[in-house]
Structures are given as structure tokens and as C-alpha cells.
Design a protein around this motif. Structure first.
Motif, PDB file in Angstrom:
ATOM      1  N   ARG A 179       7.742  25.957  24.853  1.00  0.00           N
ATOM      2  CA  ARG A 179       7.608  26.712  23.609  1.00  0.00           C
ATOM      3  C   ARG A 179       6.216  26.584  22.989  1.00  0.00           C
ATOM      4  NH1 ARG A 179      11.188  29.076  25.296  1.00  0.00           N
ATOM      5  NH2 ARG A 179      13.356  29.221  24.590  1.00  0.00           N
ATOM      6  N   TRP A 208       3.666  28.295  23.546  1.00  0.00           N
ATOM      7  CA  TRP A 208       3.146  29.632  23.262  1.00  0.00           C
ATOM      8  C   TRP A 208       3.806  30.253  22.025  1.00  0.00           C
ATOM      9  CZ3 TRP A 208       6.458  33.881  23.556  1.00  0.00           C
ATOM     10  CH2 TRP A 208       7.696  33.648  24.160  1.00  0.00           C
ATOM     11  N   GLN A 209       4.819  29.561  21.460  1.00  0.00           N
ATOM     12  CA  GLN A 209       5.441  29.988  20.213  1.00  0.00           C
ATOM     13  C   GLN A 209       5.079  29.064  19.048  1.00  0.00           C
ATOM     14  OE1 GLN A 209       9.508  30.050  21.897  1.00  0.00           O
ATOM     15  NE2 GLN A 209       9.573  32.205  21.301  1.00  0.00           N
ATOM     16  N   ILE A 235      -2.578  30.392  20.402  1.00  0.00           N
ATOM     17  CA  ILE A 235      -1.210  30.740  20.795  1.00  0.00           C
ATOM     18  C   ILE A 235      -1.249  31.712  21.978  1.00  0.00           C
ATOM     19  CG2 ILE A 235       0.869  31.985  20.072  1.00  0.00           C
ATOM     20  CD1 ILE A 235       0.749  29.197  18.927  1.00  0.00           C
ATOM     21  N   TYR A 236      -2.162  32.686  21.900  1.00  0.00           N
ATOM     22  CA  TYR A 236      -2.306  33.641  23.014  1.00  0.00           C
ATOM     23  C   TYR A 236      -2.727  32.924  24.295  1.00  0.00           C
ATOM     24  CZ  TYR A 236      -4.407  37.088  26.069  1.00  0.00           C
ATOM     25  OH  TYR A 236      -4.753  37.834  27.169  1.00  0.00           O
ATOM     26  N   PHE A 276      -2.274  29.784  25.075  1.00  0.00           N
ATOM     27  CA  PHE A 276      -1.169  28.958  25.577  1.00  0.00           C
ATOM     28  C   PHE A 276      -0.190  29.822  26.378  1.00  0.00           C
ATOM     29  CE2 PHE A 276      -1.925  26.070  21.692  1.00  0.00           C
ATOM     30  CZ  PHE A 276      -2.839  25.308  22.396  1.00  0.00           C
ATOM     31  N   TRP A 277       0.048  31.033  25.878  1.00  0.00           N
ATOM     32  CA  TRP A 277       0.916  31.955  26.631  1.00  0.00           C
ATOM     33  C   TRP A 277       0.254  32.354  27.956  1.00  0.00           C
ATOM     34  CZ3 TRP A 277      -0.281  37.055  27.933  1.00  0.00           C
ATOM     35  CH2 TRP A 277       0.764  37.782  28.531  1.00  0.00           C
ATOM     36  N   TYR A 283      -1.857  30.857  29.829  1.00  0.00           N
ATOM     37  CA  TYR A 283      -1.988  29.787  30.822  1.00  0.00           C
ATOM     38  C   TYR A 283      -0.647  29.143  31.175  1.00  0.00           C
ATOM     39  CZ  TYR A 283      -7.074  29.872  30.947  1.00  0.00           C
ATOM     40  OH  TYR A 283      -8.382  30.252  31.152  1.00  0.00           O
ATOM     41  N   SER A 284       0.451  29.644  30.568  1.00  0.00           N
ATOM     42  CA  SER A 284       1.781  29.161  30.947  1.00  0.00           C
ATOM     43  C   SER A 284       2.255  29.897  32.195  1.00  0.00           C
ATOM     44  CB  SER A 284       2.776  29.394  29.795  1.00  0.00           C
ATOM     45  OG  SER A 284       2.427  28.628  28.666  1.00  0.00           O
ATOM     46  N   ASN A 311       9.385  35.175  29.833  1.00  0.00           N
ATOM     47  CA  ASN A 311       8.969  34.359  28.688  1.00  0.00           C
ATOM     48  C   ASN A 311       9.869  33.148  28.483  1.00  0.00           C
ATOM     49  OD1 ASN A 311       6.700  35.787  28.012  1.00  0.00           O
ATOM     50  ND2 ASN A 311       7.672  37.009  26.408  1.00  0.00           N
ATOM     51  N   LEU A 339       4.002  25.282  29.958  1.00  0.00           N
ATOM     52  CA  LEU A 339       2.579  24.933  29.941  1.00  0.00           C
ATOM     53  C   LEU A 339       2.442  23.456  30.305  1.00  0.00           C
ATOM     54  CD1 LEU A 339      -0.343  25.814  29.314  1.00  0.00           C
ATOM     55  CD2 LEU A 339       0.013  25.011  26.969  1.00  0.00           C
ATOM     56  N   PRO A 365      -8.616  34.509  28.939  1.00  0.00           N
ATOM     57  CA  PRO A 365      -7.541  34.035  29.812  1.00  0.00           C
ATOM     58  C   PRO A 365      -7.933  34.156  31.274  1.00  0.00           C
ATOM     59  CG  PRO A 365      -7.057  36.228  29.024  1.00  0.00           C
ATOM     60  CD  PRO A 365      -8.291  35.779  28.303  1.00  0.00           C
TER      61      PRO A 365
END
Length: 402
Positions: free
Chosen positions: A66, A68-69, A109-110, A112-113, A115-116, A121, A126, A401
Motif C-alpha cells: 500500500r 503507492w496509496q 506516491i506516483y 512508489f506506484w 516502481y511497484s 493494483n 514495493l 519512472p
């Protein structure tokens, strides 16, 4: 030209085992790192302290599913966390408090998303090895601390205002229940009830003796002349506050007279159909002329009844109203007109009604002002976060990214 740096240049993974006796923390998306026993949800663990991860003051723990959230938090003291989390320790070039806000910024946050890894989703993770690859160019530590101090001050003001709102709300609810039942009395009107069922001079009446109960409706939706007018048209979605000043949809006078009904200011609206009734009975008072749909009933007080007092009396009976709710065949809550009509209300003399209504209105006004203040503080916090994002963007436009 300096070579590009990454989060791995500023943070190390902490993999030390937990120590007995340290407090257990959980990562949340909205409140950062919190004591696990303060969470409402069931979070029992069978793991021994030594099977958890150690987190030291100044470390940041994140939920790799989570992140990325926004699920990360700063440790204000030593403790232990679930081994499912990742714990990172900042080096001397990173202010820990700044990092906790930095990780909540839209850009991070972007990233983290981005690179996960995961097919969808809800399967993204990560891992630290990927966290360490994220490009990063934090500002100098002095600038970090200025941003962190401003944001922490903002958070403290928000927290204090939220606590004040909760305290005021508890007081308001206590006053409503006490004053409309006679368990509390304004000093110059007499003593509160003791052994008697109601204060001297009060009368017990059914709601139908005190007001007219009216049905609403929906104009034909295929007639544009009925919609977009000057009359609020209240539905379940609009009954969110005690004072009703606006609705999501407006109708015209012809729409109101053709399929709904117009009531004046000071009319009580109560939800009588909807899933909301299974947990609450929304009640509000109109501040302007208005119309309403078939899921709402209007309660129009008689001339000798203070409408605001009557509205508060209904709020004071909310638990009883909830018990009167039945389920329709498809599970929707319903509050029958007959049940509302027979609801017993304790009625003081008109002057005491007015004084009680004035006092409770003042309490609600104070609460509304605090909510307005909280909204402004939250807006200021968002502004600070936007300033931080712009500063970081100008500091390094190379971050991208993979």
C-alpha cells in the motif's frame, strides 16, 4: 554535472529483530504509524516480540502493498512492527520528519506506484530493492527542516481543532438529549426531572398532535421545465447536516407543484426510506423554501410549536426512531408514517421551547464555525504540500519512472 541519486543513497533497510517489551505499531494510510491497540479493526498477532521487526525513533515503516496509496509512517519512539512491513532508516542527509511528508507528496506516491510490481493494483508490492532504485533529489537539510516544521505545525493545528470538535460534539449531544427530555433544565424554568416522568408543566404528546407530516415526490425527469430551477430538492444524499441550505439538484416551481411539494423555511425533513436508515435517521431543518422526494417526509410544526425545538426533540429521539425502522423485501430501511406520527414528544411551554432551541442553535453554530476552521486548516495543509511538490520538482526535473 552530479550523477543521479536514488532513495537507496539516502535510506538503509533495517532488518533487526524486535525486542521484548517495546510497543507494537501498525502502518495506516491516513494517520501514519499508530499504536496497534488504538485501531478499531481486529489486529491480534500470535507472533512473539522477537519475530517482529525493530523500528527505531526516526525510522519510517511502510506497507509494501500500500505504499503507492500513502501507507507509511514515522516512528516517534522505538518499537516493533509486523515483519510484513519494510523499515527504512534515513542517513544524515535526510531529516526524518521531512521524509515522512515527502513520501506523501503526489510525485513520490506516483513513483512508489511506478516502481511497484504486480499484475494489478491490488497485487502491487514495493520491495526495498525497488524502493532503493527510485530517483531522488531532496533539498538541503536546512530546507527540509523548514518544510517539515511548517507541515508539523499545520498538522498539530488540525489535530487540536479535530479534538475540540469532538469535545464540542459530545457536549452538544449531551445538551440535546438532556434539554429535550427534561433531564437538564435552563435555570429560570425549574428543576430537572427526578422521580417524575416529566418536568412540571410539560406535556407528553404524539408527534401528529404537534405537526403535519407530508409526503414528497419526484417530478417527471423527461420534462426539462421541471429541473434546474431555484428550489432545492432534497433527497437522502442531501440530509448530511442539521441546517439544510442547499441540495445537489434544484427544481422549478412547476416541477415542485407537478411532482413534489414546496415547504417553507423551518420545516423538518426526515429520511423515511433508504439503506442509511439501517444505521441512522438523518434529520434536518430547511433554511429556505424547498421541495423533497418520496424518500423524505416533511414535518411542519403547528403554530404553537417552535419548529427548531421540535427538530431537536426528534434528534433526541433518534435511537428510538432507529429502533422503529423496518426492512423492506429487498433490504432497504423504511420508517412508516404511522410510527413517526405516534412518536411521543415531551413538550415544555412555548417560551422554554424557544430558549432551548436558541441554546442548541448556538451550540450548532459554534460547531459549524469549528468545522469551517478545520476546512481552512486542511486547505492550508494542501497548499503547503503543493509548495513542497513544486519545490521538489524545481529541485530535480530529471526524476522519472522506469
Amino acid at each position: 554535472m552530479q550523477s543521479e541519486k536514488h532513495l537507496g543513497d539516502y535510506f538503509q533497510k533495517r532488518s533487526e529483530k524486535g525486542k521484548p517489551g517495546l510497543p507494537l505499531f501498525s502502518v495506516t494510510m491516513n494517520n501514519g504509524l499508530v499504536h496497534r491497540d488504538t485501531l478499531d479493526r481486529k489486529t491480534d498477532t500470535n507472533l512473539a516480540d522477537e519475530e517482529h521487526l525493530l523500528i527505531k525513533k526516526g525510522d519510517i515503516a511502510y506497507n509494501m502493498m500500500r505504499m503507492w496509496q500513502g501507507a507509511s509512517g514515522l516512528a516517534e519512539q522505538d518499537g516493533i512492527v509486523s515483519p510484513a512491513y519494510v523499515v527504512v532508516a534515513p542517513n544524515s542527509g535526510i531529516d526524518p520528519l521531512f521524509a515522512s511528508y515527502w513520501f506523501k507528496s503526489p510525485r513520490m506516491i506516483y513513483l512508489f506506484w511506478a516502481y511497484s510490481y504486480g499484475l494489478t493494483n491490488d497485487r502491487l508490492r514495493l520491495y526495498f530493492k525497488d524502493f532503493a532504485k527510485i530517483p531522488a533529489a531532496p533539498p538541503p537539510v536546512a530546507d527540509q527542516r523548514r518544510f517539515a516544521t511548517a507541515l508539523r505545525t499545520s498538522d498539530q493545528a488540525i489535530l487540536q481543532t479535530q479534538e475540540l470538535i469532538r469535545a464540542k460534539q459530545r457536549l452538544r449531544d449531551h445538551l440535546v438529549h438532556g434539554l429535550v427530555t427534561g433531564q437538564l433544565r435552563l435555570s429560570h424554568f425549574g428543576d430537572p426531572i427526578r422521580s417524575r416522568s416529566m418536568p412540571f408543566g410539560w406535556k407528553r404528546k404524539e408527534l401528529i398532535e404537534l405537526a403535519r407530516i407530508l409526503s414528497g415526490g419526484t417530478p417527471r425527469k423527461d420534462n426539462p421545465e421541471f429541473w434546474g430551477g431555484n428550489y432545492p430538492w432534497y433527497t437522502a444524499k442531501d440530509l448530511k447536516s442539521f441546517r439544510l441550505a442547499a441540495s445537489q439538484i434544484q427544481i422549478t416551481e412547476s416541477g415542485a407543484t407537478s411532482g413534489s411539494r414546496i415547504v417553507g423555511p423551518g420545516t423538518i425533513l426526515i429520511l423515511v426510506r433508504g439503506m442509511t436508515l439501517l444505521k441512522d435517521v438523518p434529520i434536518g431543518v430547511t433554511t429556505t423554501q424547498a421541495a423533497f422526494n418520496q424518500d423524505v417526509r416533511a414535518i411542519c410544526a403547528n403554530d404553537d410549536v417552535d419548529p427548531t425545538f421540535l427538530a431537536y426533540a426528534l434528534v433526541g429521539r433518534r435511537n428510538q426512531l432507529i429502533r422503529m425502522v423496518t426492512r423492506s423485501g429487498h433490504g432497504t430501511g423504511r420508517l412508516q408514517k404511522e410510527s413517526i406520527a405516534e412518536l411521543p414528544i415531551l413538550m415544555p411551554q412555548r417560551e422554554e421551547q424557544r430558549k432551548i432551541a436558541d441554546l442548541l442553535t448556538t451550540a450548532d453554530t459554534e460547531l459549524a464555525l469549528l468545522h469551517q476552521q478545520l476546512s481552512q486548516l486542511c486547505s492550508q495543509k494542501r497548499g503547503l504540500m503543493q509548495m513542497l511538490s513544486r519545490f521538489l520538482h524545481s529541485n530535480d526535473e530529471r526524476t522519472s519512472p522506469p
